[in-house]
Design a protein around this motif. Structure first.
Motif, PDB file in Angstrom:
ATOM      1  N   SER A 225      -7.706   3.117  -2.508  1.00  0.00           N
ATOM      2  CA  SER A 225      -7.330   3.665  -3.947  1.00  0.00           C
ATOM      3  C   SER A 225      -8.485   4.556  -4.494  1.00  0.00           C
ATOM      4  O   SER A 225      -7.840   5.425  -5.321  1.00  0.00           O
TER       5      SER A 225
ATOM      6  N   PHE B  94       1.389   3.149  -3.340  1.00  0.00           N
ATOM      7  CA  PHE B  94       0.178   3.907  -3.849  1.00  0.00           C
ATOM      8  C   PHE B  94       0.214   5.385  -3.321  1.00  0.00           C
ATOM      9  O   PHE B  94      -0.283   6.227  -3.634  1.00  0.00           O
TER      10      PHE B  94
ATOM     11  N   LEU C 161      -6.036  -4.202  -9.025  1.00  0.00           N
ATOM     12  CA  LEU C 161      -5.406  -3.420  -8.225  1.00  0.00           C
ATOM     13  C   LEU C 161      -6.142  -2.461  -7.788  1.00  0.00           C
ATOM     14  O   LEU C 161      -5.973  -2.349  -6.302  1.00  0.00           O
ATOM     15  N   ILE C 162      -6.893  -1.834  -8.141  1.00  0.00           N
ATOM     16  CA  ILE C 162      -7.975  -0.698  -7.739  1.00  0.00           C
ATOM     17  C   ILE C 162      -8.934  -1.457  -6.895  1.00  0.00           C
ATOM     18  O   ILE C 162      -9.335  -0.884  -5.776  1.00  0.00           O
TER      19      ILE C 162
ATOM     20  N   THR D 240      -8.552  -4.021  -5.248  1.00  0.00           N
ATOM     21  CA  THR D 240      -8.127  -4.850  -3.952  1.00  0.00           C
ATOM     22  C   THR D 240      -7.713  -3.617  -3.079  1.00  0.00           C
ATOM     23  O   THR D 240      -7.429  -3.914  -1.898  1.00  0.00           O
ATOM     24  N   GLY D 241      -7.586  -2.448  -3.643  1.00  0.00           N
ATOM     25  CA  GLY D 241      -7.062  -1.262  -2.777  1.00  0.00           C
ATOM     26  C   GLY D 241      -8.213  -0.840  -1.780  1.00  0.00           C
ATOM     27  O   GLY D 241      -7.710  -0.282  -0.899  1.00  0.00           O
TER      28      GLY D 241
ATOM     29  N   ARG E 129       0.733  -0.970  -0.100  1.00  0.00           N
ATOM     30  CA  ARG E 129       0.042  -0.104  -0.051  1.00  0.00           C
ATOM     31  C   ARG E 129       0.945   1.425   0.028  1.00  0.00           C
ATOM     32  O   ARG E 129       0.527   2.316  -0.541  1.00  0.00           O
TER      33      ARG E 129
END
Length: 504
Positions: free
Chosen positions: A266, A218, A258-259, A261-262, A215
């Motif tokens: 995110s 990001f 990815l977005i 799971t963020g 994390r």
């Protein structure tokens, strides 16, 4: 079983590299005369005003003394007059060379008055602690350097990985040219823009790797992206292009995963980047003057922009002062040769997709340089393009080439990865030292007019004298060498080619 390099040693490489850049930047901050950065006096006035709470100022004439560097170009003079704003500056912080005829009492003019104020805030707040303009400028330089170095340190952390030793940092060694170090040490938004561009693309490369990004990656992308969007007029464009490269490298499906799971983080990051981009674009559309370049103007200036590409490349390596302080010619040849060797190595080692992306980045950089020069800079001032205007995007070429080499170094047959790292580190250290010495020696005598704004006597002696700062700068170069030596030892055991290629 493969003997991978120890994480501690890989972290040490990144720390030594950042420490070397930090000492070099510190040496530049104090050895470079006040006002000897590009438009530094005007940027200083802007920073002081923003630090006092005034973001824009009022319209007023451009004094003849400030317009002198732009003559005999009437076009450049007229454009600078359109961006001039008069802002309130405490008397104690007004440079002696900024005396004017009292056209606007209690105010000082700055021809960067309409520039975005956001990145001037922290350097400007630092000037409030000073009692005279020279100390105020040095404090503003120090704050600028700290922010830029934090971005470079984050980029090094993003790129460093135990499975690739110091190879992952080779691209950063050539992306942080002497010009980049110089711009971290002067009062200007250019250093923020370029270092944020480096950090954003380092985050893009980290996300594109096969290992799941944690994390904090990001978070780094978000913070650096906000700084990039709010730094200079083209910052939003660079952010958009580098995020487009993320989509190209990762692919739509994986990016969506990815977005998702963020989670909320995110979406918060995406919202923050959009808000910063909107704020930057809003300021540009409502405050900055604009020149609507015609097709005839574009075609008129394009051949000249093409002719100036070699000069743009030299500037990107390092031409200092107000583009009048050069290194010896051999330094440019060595740096460009190293960059060329890196590109050739990436082409030889990379996959077909990687070679295609590298070619697109190279062509895009050339197109950006020509476009900005012929469509924006020359039409408003009949002046050549400066490399700092597009370097925030151009750094994608060495960073991506270094990443490709690191990911495929197991395919090297005639050259050990350790030798590659040590060689690039040694070259970077030598040329960074040459740049610092060349700049210092050029200002040991009588100062040019633009550097007399803060020192009317025409002579500059750094605090504590020249020797301590030269020693600090050379110590920074030694740390770059130490980073190369550490990477040399750790890379001997690594076989980066076993990692999954980027954008495979």
């Amino acid at each position: 079983m493969q003997d991978w390099p120890r994480p501690a040693r890989c972290n040490l490489v990144a720390k030594l590299l950042v420490a070397g850049f930090a000492l070099l930047s510190l040496a530049w901050v104090f050895s470079n005369p006040p006002g000897a950065g590009p438009d530094e006096a005007a940027n200083y006035i802007k920073a002081v005003a923003v630090g006092q709470g005034e973001l824009l100022g009022v319209r007023g004439p451009l004094p003849a003394a400030q317009g002198a560097p732009f003559r005999p170009s009437a076009m450049r003079l007229a454009w600078s007059a359109s961006t001039t704003r008069w802002v309130r500056v405490p008397t104690r912080l007004s440079p002696a060379g900024f005396a004017h005829d009292g056209a606007l009492s209690g105010r000082q003019p700055s021809y960067v008055g309409t520039y975005q104020p956001f990145m001037y805030l922290l350097p400007g707040l630092a000037t409030r602690l000073a009692g005279d303009p020279v100390v105020a400028l040095l404090l503003a330089r120090l704050v600028t350097a700290l922010i830029c170095l934090a971005l470079l340190a984050t980029a090094a952390w993003l790129l460093a990985t135990p499975t690739r030793g110091g190879l992952a940092l080779v691209g950063l060694l050539l992306a942080v040219t002497p010009l980049v170090v110089f711009l971290t040490s002067v009062v200007s938004a250019s250093g923020f823009e370029i270092c944020a561009g480096i950090c954003v693309f380092a985050a893009v490369l980290r996300i594109a790797r096969s290992e799941p990004p944690p994390r904090p990656v990001f978070v780094a992308l978000t913070v650096a992206g906000i700084i990039l969007a709010l730094s200079r007029p083209l910052g939003v464009i660079w952010l958009g292009l580098e995020l487009a490269l993320l989509l190209l490298l990762v692919g739509p499906d994986r990016l969506v995963r990815l977005i998702r799971t963020g989670g909320p983080a995110s979406w918060l990051a995406a919202g923050s980047l959009l808000a910063a981009a909107g704020l930057g674009v809003g300021w540009e559309l409502t405050i900055e003057p604009h020149h609507h370049t015609t097709m005839a103007e574009l075609l008129y200036y394009l051949p000249r922009a093409i002719d100036l590409l070699p000069l743009d490349l030299k500037q990107a390596v390092g031409i200092f002062g107000w583009l009048d302080t050069w290194m010896p010619g051999g330094a440019y040849v060595l740096w460009v040769t190293a960059l060329g060797l890196m590109l050739v190595g990436a082409i030889m080692l990379g996959t077909r997709r990687q070679r295609l992306i590298l070619g697109l980045l190279t062509l895009a950089t050339l197109g950006v340089a020509l476009g900005i020069g012929a469509a924006i800079i020359m039409p408003i001032g009949d002046a050549p393009l400066q490399a700092r205007y597009f370097l925030a995007f151009a750094i994608t070429v060495p960073l991506y080439a270094g990443e490709v080499i690191a990911l495929n170094a197991g395919r090297l047959r005639w050259l050990k990865p350790a030798h590659l790292v040590g060689g690039f580190a040694a070259l970077a250290a030598i040329i960074q030292a040459i740049a610092l010495i060349a700049n210092a020696t050029s200002f040991m005598g009588d100062l040019p007019d633009y550097a007399r704004v803060f020192t009317p006597a025409g002579r500059w002696t750094p605090p504590l004298g020249w020797i301590p700062w030269a020693a600090i700068g050379l110590a920074g170069c030694l740390l770059l060498l130490a980073a190369g030596a550490t990477a040399f030892r750790s890379s001997r055991a690594a076989v980066p080619g076993r990692a999954r290629p980027i954008a495979a």
